[in-house]
Motif scaffolding. Structure first.
Motif, PDB file in Angstrom:
ATOM      1  N   GLN A 105      -9.127  41.693  47.612  1.00 30.48           N
ATOM      2  CA  GLN A 105      -9.828  40.621  48.312  1.00 30.48           C
ATOM      3  C   GLN A 105      -9.596  39.370  47.482  1.00 30.48           C
ATOM      4  OE1 GLN A 105     -14.091  40.718  48.333  1.00 30.48           O
ATOM      5  NE2 GLN A 105     -14.199  39.674  50.299  1.00 30.48           N
ATOM      6  N   ALA A 107      -9.699  35.876  45.740  1.00 29.56           N
ATOM      7  CA  ALA A 107     -10.761  34.993  45.275  1.00 29.56           C
ATOM      8  C   ALA A 107     -10.247  34.119  44.150  1.00 29.56           C
ATOM      9  CB  ALA A 107     -11.972  35.802  44.798  1.00 29.56           C
ATOM     10  N   ALA A 120     -10.903  35.556  52.081  1.00 31.46           N
ATOM     11  CA  ALA A 120     -11.693  36.640  51.481  1.00 31.46           C
ATOM     12  C   ALA A 120     -12.633  37.246  52.522  1.00 31.46           C
ATOM     13  CB  ALA A 120     -12.483  36.128  50.283  1.00 31.46           C
ATOM     14  N   PRO A 138     -12.213  42.921  44.661  1.00 33.95           N
ATOM     15  CA  PRO A 138     -12.032  41.468  44.745  1.00 33.95           C
ATOM     16  C   PRO A 138     -11.347  40.984  43.469  1.00 33.95           C
ATOM     17  CG  PRO A 138     -14.300  41.969  44.176  1.00 33.95           C
ATOM     18  CD  PRO A 138     -13.613  43.286  44.402  1.00 33.95           C
TER      19      PRO A 138
END
Length: 186
Positions: A105, A107, A120, A138
């Motif tokens: 994810q 970020a 995201a 993430p």
């Protein structure tokens, strides 16, 4: 797979710093993916192996965040690309199972004070809405080099561990879902 001799074939066919549509059908990156899968199928046939593509690892999204690609556009384009990849894998291998995408994810552009987290969010929504699409981790938890985007060498190994752990759970049972809050109170 119990007792089977398993061989892992891996490919990197991506394109660094590219938005999603720059790696989809009609691009050199996607053509490389097709050639790699067809090459794996040919190798499997000539070696009397069974080819199965259980997992795609997908590390992507920073440039879509930078370009402010809307959530629904990213989700739609990702699903279209996934179905194309799925069709190619099944045609080359003869498998009936859908490959699971194990992705990060994004970020890592938060250092630029980006005002959006659309990509995201799209990646999380994909994870929550389709059992074939899984966020492993993430990327905001990882330190980067000075540019604030690219992971350090040692951290790239950590990322590989997270991706592999999620893939292992998907392939060998139990399934995978990222750690996330289930309730928030103020």
């Amino acid at each position: 797979l119990a007792g089977a001799r398993v061989r892992v074939l891996a490919t990197t066919h991506g394109l660094g710093g590219a938005e999603l549509n720059a790696i989809d059908e009609g691009t050199a990156s996607f053509s490389n993916l097709v050639a790699h899968i067809q090459g794996a199928a040919s190798l499997a046939t000539s070696s009397n192996w069974v080819l199965n593509v259980p997992v795609w690892f997908f590390v992507h999204g920073e440039n879509d965040t930078f370009l402010e690609t809307p959530v629904e556009n990213y989700r739609t384009n990702f699903l279209i690309m996934y179905e194309r990849m799925n069709t190619i894998a099944k045609a080359a291998s003869g498998q009936t199972n859908d490959p699971v995408v194990v992705m990060t994810q994004t970020a890592s552009r938060t250092y630029e004070n980006q005002s959006n987290s659309w990509t995201a969010n799209a990646q999380l929504f994909l994870n929550l809405s389709d059992s074939r699409l899984k966020v492993a981790v993430p990327t905001y938890i990882f330190p980067t080099v000075a540019d604030g985007v690219h992971l350090t060498n040692s951290v790239s190994a950590w990322l590989g561990e997270y991706l592999s752990k999620a893939a292992r759970h998907e392939i060998f049972g139990g399934g995978w879902n990222p750690v996330m809050p289930t309730n928030v109170s103020v």
